[in-house]
Scaffold this active site. Structure first.
Site, PDB file in Angstrom:
ATOM      1  N   ASP A   1       0.864  -1.182   0.000  1.00  0.00           N
ATOM      2  CA  ASP A   1       0.000   0.000   0.000  1.00  0.00           C
ATOM      3  C   ASP A   1       0.900   1.232   0.000  1.00  0.00           C
ATOM      4  O   ASP A   1       2.000   1.220   0.592  1.00  0.00           O
ATOM      5  CB  ASP A   1      -0.913   0.018   1.228  1.00  0.00           C
ATOM      6  CG  ASP A   1      -1.929   1.148   1.164  1.00  0.00           C
ATOM      7  OD1 ASP A   1      -2.965   0.972   0.507  1.00  0.00           O
ATOM      8  OD2 ASP A   1      -1.674   2.217   1.741  1.00  0.00           O
TER       9      ASP A   1
ATOM     10  N   GLU B   1       1.077   5.705   0.223  1.00  0.00           N
ATOM     11  CA  GLU B   1       0.496   7.029   0.448  1.00  0.00           C
ATOM     12  C   GLU B   1       1.213   7.985  -0.492  1.00  0.00           C
ATOM     13  O   GLU B   1       2.435   7.856  -0.709  1.00  0.00           O
ATOM     14  CB  GLU B   1       0.641   7.478   1.901  1.00  0.00           C
ATOM     15  CG  GLU B   1       0.001   6.547   2.920  1.00  0.00           C
ATOM     16  CD  GLU B   1      -1.484   6.337   2.696  1.00  0.00           C
ATOM     17  OE1 GLU B   1      -2.133   7.258   2.157  1.00  0.00           O
ATOM     18  OE2 GLU B   1      -1.996   5.263   3.044  1.00  0.00           O
TER      19      GLU B   1
ATOM     20  N   HIS C   1      -5.272   5.027   6.547  1.00  0.00           N
ATOM     21  CA  HIS C   1      -4.611   5.846   5.522  1.00  0.00           C
ATOM     22  C   HIS C   1      -3.123   6.015   5.820  1.00  0.00           C
ATOM     23  O   HIS C   1      -2.516   7.004   5.399  1.00  0.00           O
ATOM     24  CB  HIS C   1      -5.274   7.218   5.375  1.00  0.00           C
ATOM     25  CG  HIS C   1      -6.594   7.158   4.672  1.00  0.00           C
ATOM     26  ND1 HIS C   1      -6.732   6.775   3.368  1.00  0.00           N
ATOM     27  CD2 HIS C   1      -7.856   7.419   5.124  1.00  0.00           C
ATOM     28  CE1 HIS C   1      -8.016   6.809   3.029  1.00  0.00           C
ATOM     29  NE2 HIS C   1      -8.710   7.188   4.074  1.00  0.00           N
TER      30      HIS C   1
ATOM     31  N   ASP D   1      -2.632  -0.041   6.382  1.00  0.00           N
ATOM     32  CA  ASP D   1      -3.540  -0.450   5.305  1.00  0.00           C
ATOM     33  C   ASP D   1      -3.083  -1.755   4.662  1.00  0.00           C
ATOM     34  O   ASP D   1      -3.914  -2.586   4.260  1.00  0.00           O
ATOM     35  CB  ASP D   1      -3.639   0.650   4.252  1.00  0.00           C
ATOM     36  CG  ASP D   1      -4.435   1.846   4.745  1.00  0.00           C
ATOM     37  OD1 ASP D   1      -4.847   1.833   5.919  1.00  0.00           O
ATOM     38  OD2 ASP D   1      -4.635   2.799   3.968  1.00  0.00           O
TER      39      ASP D   1
END
Length: 613
Positions: A38, A40, A179, A184
């Site tokens: 994952d 960001e 987040h 995540d």
């Protein structure tokens, strides 16, 4: 007979034959190493934004083998709305390594594994872009998208959508999505394991079956591949026709054969299109000279037949227009149709909300009357509340003469024709004042109204550009040494052709114009729909397009809406900030999911997989 297979026998002087087990037909899922990843980022575009954090978990057989997590310096400030969403600030990443030094470690961590991500195109798109920018080759990873897998296996009765925040509690994930990349990724691991448990009783036991699950083709759709057998290559329009030969769907492509064939493959996953193909009995094709002719023919066919499976351009007659009425004291009116010679008008608008926003913006700038009916000035007539607030000149009471009112209305007419500055400047000034006073919500509402108005003015001036030209001839290179030609009259495409390499272009063009469609000679009025004229404008503005001949004057209004382009860019940036990760694809579950059946074939595989569902 026992369940033990006899040892294979190798005949003398012949090739060796071996019987393999079911497990040998694919890679068993317990033996597959998955790396759940994952990211960001600073925004939603892999080409313009950057990675701020990477989190990954390496698992095999339900056991966590390792974790990878690091902040990444994106080389730019993190937008405030991203910091609010993720909790990652520019200060936190100031001392973090840059992506060029992080990627080799991540690729080493993921070596030999299958990458898993929730909404994989987003995360893998950023990783591929980062590798390309860093000069690193992207390894040929196999990939699994848990969002797609969930849409295949879960119904709407179980979960309303397939977002990670919805699936994590459904599968009792031990980590709540926050987040942040590693959290995540951990939550996605639990979601993956929950989905794999759904596959076990269905007989999906190998990696090949897992990755093929999201690419399954409905048998009914597969059986109709013969409908594409006669379709030619090249640009054109295709029409899927139903049991009564009615048009079900109209589309266009630069390669008809490839596009039509794609409807019968796993590349087409839209349930609406699957239903349409199930009803289709034949495919009709209309070869065209080039892409502009194909797009125009598509628009006309959709407007004429209104196919049930086309969503856009079906009802151009439902568009709304804003018209300044033709009377001594004109007012704004929202209408369905604008007759030739209608005078000052704007549009079309897709819905009533947009039209009302533009009307409100004009009323905020100009004290035009809002009362309906024919107005007869009289001193005995009481003034309305708007007059008391200075929002109307009260022509009904005789306080404003016809000449003074005409000057007010002329501001709108000038904005539509050439210069919107006198109309928009007071509005922009009011936005600034509201912001200074701290009334940000009121400022945002007015700003959005102005944006709708400015876009409508820009559209109107662009359309008027071609409406004033009786005939226009355009040419573009066709990529093979020839020229794609278009003849346009009053904004309507009336002829299209291709002058092949070596052919006399002028002679061919003259033949093309001789056989072109004749349009009514209504000066200043479009002879085509707004969407068709805009297609012509976009084709004309493409790099490489040449203007061959012009009858009349082809000129843009000055100064036009150009000085307001910066304002529109700020509005668009503000909208992106409110929804930085906007994605048009639906994450909802299927109303009628193409689920894997529970039946078994003789080889132990699910019946649905064996039949290629």
């Amino acid at each position: 007979m026992t369940g033990q297979l006899p040892s294979p026998v190798r005949p003398t002087g012949s090739a060796r034959f071996e019987q393999v087990s079911i497990d040998d037909l694919g890679t068993p899922l317990p033996d597959v190493t998955f790396v759940v990843v994952d990211l960001e980022t600073t925004g939603g575009s892999a080409h313009t934004d950057a990675i701020t954090e990477i989190g990954a978990v390496r698992v095999r057989g339900g056991e966590v083998l390792g974790e990878f997590g690091t902040l990444v310096d994106p080389g730019r400030d993190i937008p405030p709305y991203i910091s609010v969403l993720t909790g990652i600030t520019s200060t936190m990443v100031a001392a973090a390594p840059q992506i060029g030094s992080v990627l080799p470690h991540f690729l080493e961590f993921a070596r030999g594994a299958v990458l898993v991500a929730h909404n994989a195109p987003f995360d893998l798109g950023f990783l591929r872009a980062a590798c390309a920018a860093s000069g690193l080759p992207w390894p040929p990873f196999a990939a699994v998208d848990t969002a797609v897998l969930a849409r295949r296996l879960l119904t709407r009765d179980e979960v309303p959508n397939c977002k990670l925040g919805t699936l994590a509690p459904f599968f009792s994930a031990t980590t709540t999505p926050t987040h942040r990349a590693l959290d995540d990724a951990r939550a996605t691991v639990d979601v993956l394991h929950g989905l794999l448990e759904r596959l076990g009783p269905l007989g999906v036991t190998s990696l090949e079956e897992l990755t093929g699950l999201t690419r399954q083709v409905d048998p009914q759709r597969r059986r109709k591949r013969h409908l594409a057998a006669h379709v030619p290559h090249g640009p054109g329009v295709y029409v899927f026709r139903g049991p009564r030969d009615e048009p079900l769907y109209v589309g266009t492509s630069t390669d008809l054969r490839s596009r039509v064939r794609s409807y019968f493959t796993a590349g087409e996953q839209r349930s609406r299109m699957t239903e349409m193909v199930g009803l289709a009995q034949r495919v009709e094709t209309l070869p065209c000279a080039h892409d502009l002719e194909a797009s125009v023919r598509e628009l006309r066919l959709i407007a004429r037949h209104k196919p049930r499976y086309n969503k856009r351009s079906r009802f151009p007659e439902r568009a709304l227009w804003i018209r300044l009425t033709d009377e001594p004291f004109p007012r704004l009116s929202v209408v369905r149709r604008v007759a030739p010679g209608a005078g000052v008008f704007l549009g079309p608008f897709a819905d009533r909300r947009a039209a009302d926003a533009a009307v409100d913006a004009v009323h905020d700038a100009l004290p035009l009357r809002r009362c309906g009916g024919r107005l007869v000035p009289s001193p005995d007539h009481p003034a309305c509340a708007l007059a008391g607030m200075g929002r109307c000149g009260a022509p009904c009471t005789g306080a404003q003469s016809r000449a003074d009112y005409a000057e007010t209305a002329a501001v709108l007419a000038t904005a539509v024709a050439t210069d919107p500055a006198p109309l928009c400047a007071p509005l922009l000034g009011r936005v600034e004042r509201l912001a200074v006073e701290g009334r940000f919500e009121d400022a945002a509402v007015l700003r959005d109204r102005i944006a709708v108005l400015v876009r409508a003015l820009h559209r109107r001036q662009r359309l008027a550009l071609l409406a004033r030209v009786p005939e226009l001839t355009l040419a573009r290179p066709d990529g093979s040494g020839g020229w794609a030609l278009s003849v346009v009259r009053r904004g309507r495409l009336v002829a299209a052709g291709v002058a092949v390499r070596g052919a006399p272009v002028r002679a061919y063009l003259q033949q093309l114009k001789t056989t072109a469609e004749t349009v009514p000679d209504t000066e200043g009025q479009l002879a085509a729909s707004v969407e068709e004229t805009e297609l012509v404008l976009r084709w004309m503005e493409k790099p490489g397009t040449r203007l061959v001949e012009v009858t009349g004057t082809l000129a843009c209004a000055t100064p036009g809406t150009g000085p307001l382009r910066g304002f529109l860019e700020l509005v668009d940036a503000g909208r992106a900030a409110r929804d930085p990760f906007a994605d048009g694809r639906s994450l909802g579950t299927r109303a009628r999911p193409e689920r894997v059946g529970g039946g078994r074939t003789g080889r132990g595989r699910p019946a649905a997989l064996a039949s290629g569902v």
